[in-house]
Motif scaffolding. Structure first.
Motif, PDB file in Angstrom:
ATOM      1  N   ARG A  63      32.479  42.701  34.041  1.00  0.00           N
ATOM      2  CA  ARG A  63      33.526  42.045  34.814  1.00  0.00           C
ATOM      3  C   ARG A  63      34.087  40.856  34.040  1.00  0.00           C
ATOM      4  N   ARG A  64      33.258  40.248  33.240  1.00  0.00           N
ATOM      5  CA  ARG A  64      33.669  39.068  32.467  1.00  0.00           C
ATOM      6  C   ARG A  64      34.902  39.364  31.608  1.00  0.00           C
ATOM      7  N   ARG A  65      34.968  40.546  31.046  1.00  0.00           N
ATOM      8  CA  ARG A  65      36.120  40.898  30.207  1.00  0.00           C
ATOM      9  C   ARG A  65      37.410  40.903  31.022  1.00  0.00           C
ATOM     10  N   LEU A  66      37.331  41.391  32.247  1.00  0.00           N
ATOM     11  CA  LEU A  66      38.497  41.368  33.136  1.00  0.00           C
ATOM     12  C   LEU A  66      38.865  39.932  33.483  1.00  0.00           C
ATOM     13  N   LYS A  67      37.849  39.145  33.814  1.00  0.00           N
ATOM     14  CA  LYS A  67      38.079  37.750  34.203  1.00  0.00           C
ATOM     15  C   LYS A  67      38.708  36.958  33.057  1.00  0.00           C
ATOM     16  N   GLU A  68      38.225  37.171  31.852  1.00  0.00           N
ATOM     17  CA  GLU A  68      38.798  36.475  30.703  1.00  0.00           C
ATOM     18  C   GLU A  68      40.271  36.822  30.532  1.00  0.00           C
ATOM     19  N   PHE A  69      40.638  38.039  30.862  1.00  0.00           N
ATOM     20  CA  PHE A  69      42.034  38.449  30.765  1.00  0.00           C
ATOM     21  C   PHE A  69      42.875  37.754  31.824  1.00  0.00           C
ATOM     22  N   TRP A  70      42.470  37.833  33.090  1.00  0.00           N
ATOM     23  CA  TRP A  70      43.311  37.265  34.147  1.00  0.00           C
ATOM     24  C   TRP A  70      43.327  35.733  34.125  1.00  0.00           C
TER      25      TRP A  70
ATOM     26  N   LEU B  73      43.189  43.570  39.296  1.00  0.00           N
ATOM     27  CA  LEU B  73      41.948  43.867  38.572  1.00  0.00           C
ATOM     28  C   LEU B  73      40.730  43.726  39.471  1.00  0.00           C
ATOM     29  N   LYS B  74      40.731  42.732  40.342  1.00  0.00           N
ATOM     30  CA  LYS B  74      39.626  42.576  41.291  1.00  0.00           C
ATOM     31  C   LYS B  74      39.572  43.772  42.238  1.00  0.00           C
ATOM     32  N   ALA B  75      40.727  44.237  42.690  1.00  0.00           N
ATOM     33  CA  ALA B  75      40.770  45.405  43.588  1.00  0.00           C
ATOM     34  C   ALA B  75      40.239  46.639  42.866  1.00  0.00           C
ATOM     35  N   TRP B  76      40.679  46.865  41.622  1.00  0.00           N
ATOM     36  CA  TRP B  76      40.165  48.006  40.850  1.00  0.00           C
ATOM     37  C   TRP B  76      38.659  47.895  40.691  1.00  0.00           C
ATOM     38  N   PHE B  77      38.171  46.709  40.340  1.00  0.00           N
ATOM     39  CA  PHE B  77      36.743  46.493  40.130  1.00  0.00           C
ATOM     40  C   PHE B  77      35.947  46.856  41.392  1.00  0.00           C
TER      41      PHE B  77
ATOM     42  N   VAL C 239      39.153  56.796  30.217  1.00  0.00           N
ATOM     43  CA  VAL C 239      40.184  56.886  31.248  1.00  0.00           C
ATOM     44  C   VAL C 239      41.087  55.665  31.123  1.00  0.00           C
ATOM     45  N   VAL C 240      42.388  55.883  31.272  1.00  0.00           N
ATOM     46  CA  VAL C 240      43.369  54.799  31.272  1.00  0.00           C
ATOM     47  C   VAL C 240      43.879  54.640  32.702  1.00  0.00           C
ATOM     48  N   PHE C 241      43.763  53.430  33.212  1.00  0.00           N
ATOM     49  CA  PHE C 241      44.256  53.108  34.547  1.00  0.00           C
ATOM     50  C   PHE C 241      45.482  52.211  34.420  1.00  0.00           C
ATOM     51  N   ASN C 242      46.472  52.464  35.260  1.00  0.00           N
ATOM     52  CA  ASN C 242      47.641  51.594  35.355  1.00  0.00           C
ATOM     53  C   ASN C 242      47.316  50.515  36.382  1.00  0.00           C
ATOM     54  N   ILE C 243      47.506  49.272  35.991  1.00  0.00           N
ATOM     55  CA  ILE C 243      47.137  48.137  36.832  1.00  0.00           C
ATOM     56  C   ILE C 243      48.382  47.320  37.186  1.00  0.00           C
ATOM     57  N   HIS C 244      48.423  46.834  38.408  1.00  0.00           N
ATOM     58  CA  HIS C 244      49.491  45.949  38.888  1.00  0.00           C
ATOM     59  C   HIS C 244      50.859  46.597  38.712  1.00  0.00           C
TER      60      HIS C 244
ATOM     61  N   ASN D 256      51.674  49.256  37.135  1.00  0.00           N
ATOM     62  CA  ASN D 256      51.853  49.772  35.773  1.00  0.00           C
ATOM     63  C   ASN D 256      52.274  48.683  34.782  1.00  0.00           C
ATOM     64  N   LYS D 257      52.074  47.425  35.142  1.00  0.00           N
ATOM     65  CA  LYS D 257      52.393  46.320  34.239  1.00  0.00           C
ATOM     66  C   LYS D 257      51.317  46.159  33.164  1.00  0.00           C
ATOM     67  N   TYR D 258      50.082  46.510  33.519  1.00  0.00           N
ATOM     68  CA  TYR D 258      48.951  46.371  32.615  1.00  0.00           C
ATOM     69  C   TYR D 258      48.222  47.698  32.484  1.00  0.00           C
ATOM     70  N   ARG D 259      47.444  47.812  31.416  1.00  0.00           N
ATOM     71  CA  ARG D 259      46.633  49.012  31.185  1.00  0.00           C
ATOM     72  C   ARG D 259      45.170  48.615  31.053  1.00  0.00           C
ATOM     73  N   LEU D 260      44.331  49.448  31.602  1.00  0.00           N
ATOM     74  CA  LEU D 260      42.888  49.253  31.537  1.00  0.00           C
ATOM     75  C   LEU D 260      42.268  50.539  31.006  1.00  0.00           C
ATOM     76  N   ILE D 261      41.523  50.430  29.916  1.00  0.00           N
ATOM     77  CA  ILE D 261      40.829  51.596  29.352  1.00  0.00           C
ATOM     78  C   ILE D 261      39.337  51.406  29.580  1.00  0.00           C
ATOM     79  N   VAL D 262      38.720  52.430  30.122  1.00  0.00           N
ATOM     80  CA  VAL D 262      37.276  52.398  30.337  1.00  0.00           C
ATOM     81  C   VAL D 262      36.644  53.643  29.732  1.00  0.00           C
TER      82      VAL D 262
END
Length: 99
Positions: free
Chosen positions: A6-13, A25-29, A58-63, A65-71
């Protein structure tokens, strides 16, 4: 599912330019943490716009489709590894199959 990390997401936002990504990102998490994805079909059922790549990525579209998240997902151990979070411009500069 267990998510690393989660830290990686937090560092981004927490970056001033991307503060608008926090709620999405919090909702996706929260949704991913409660999920029990075993197959790509399980992911697509919940996230129709997700892109399934090779090597369990997997690539997720976030917000909107403004951001991309790869997991990367390890189905055997129910673990999700955050590999990348960024803008579309940043995403275009990487190889989603390699990060």
């Amino acid at each position: 599912m267990r998510i690393i990390s989660r830290r990686r997401l937090k560092e981004f936002w927490e970056q001033s330019a991307y503060v608008d990504s926090e709620q999405a990102l919090k909702a996706w998490f929260d949704e991913a943490r409660q999920a029990s994805w075993k197959t790509p079909s399980d992911i697509k059922a919940q996230y129709k716009s997700a892109s399934i790549l090779k090597d369990s990525r997997v690539v997720f579209n976030i917000h909107g489709n403004k951001y991309r998240l790869i997991v990367k997902i390890n189905d055997d151990f129910s673990v999700i590894y955050i590999r990348f979070v960024g803008t579309h411009k940043q995403y275009d500069k990487i190889d989603a199959n390699e990060v």
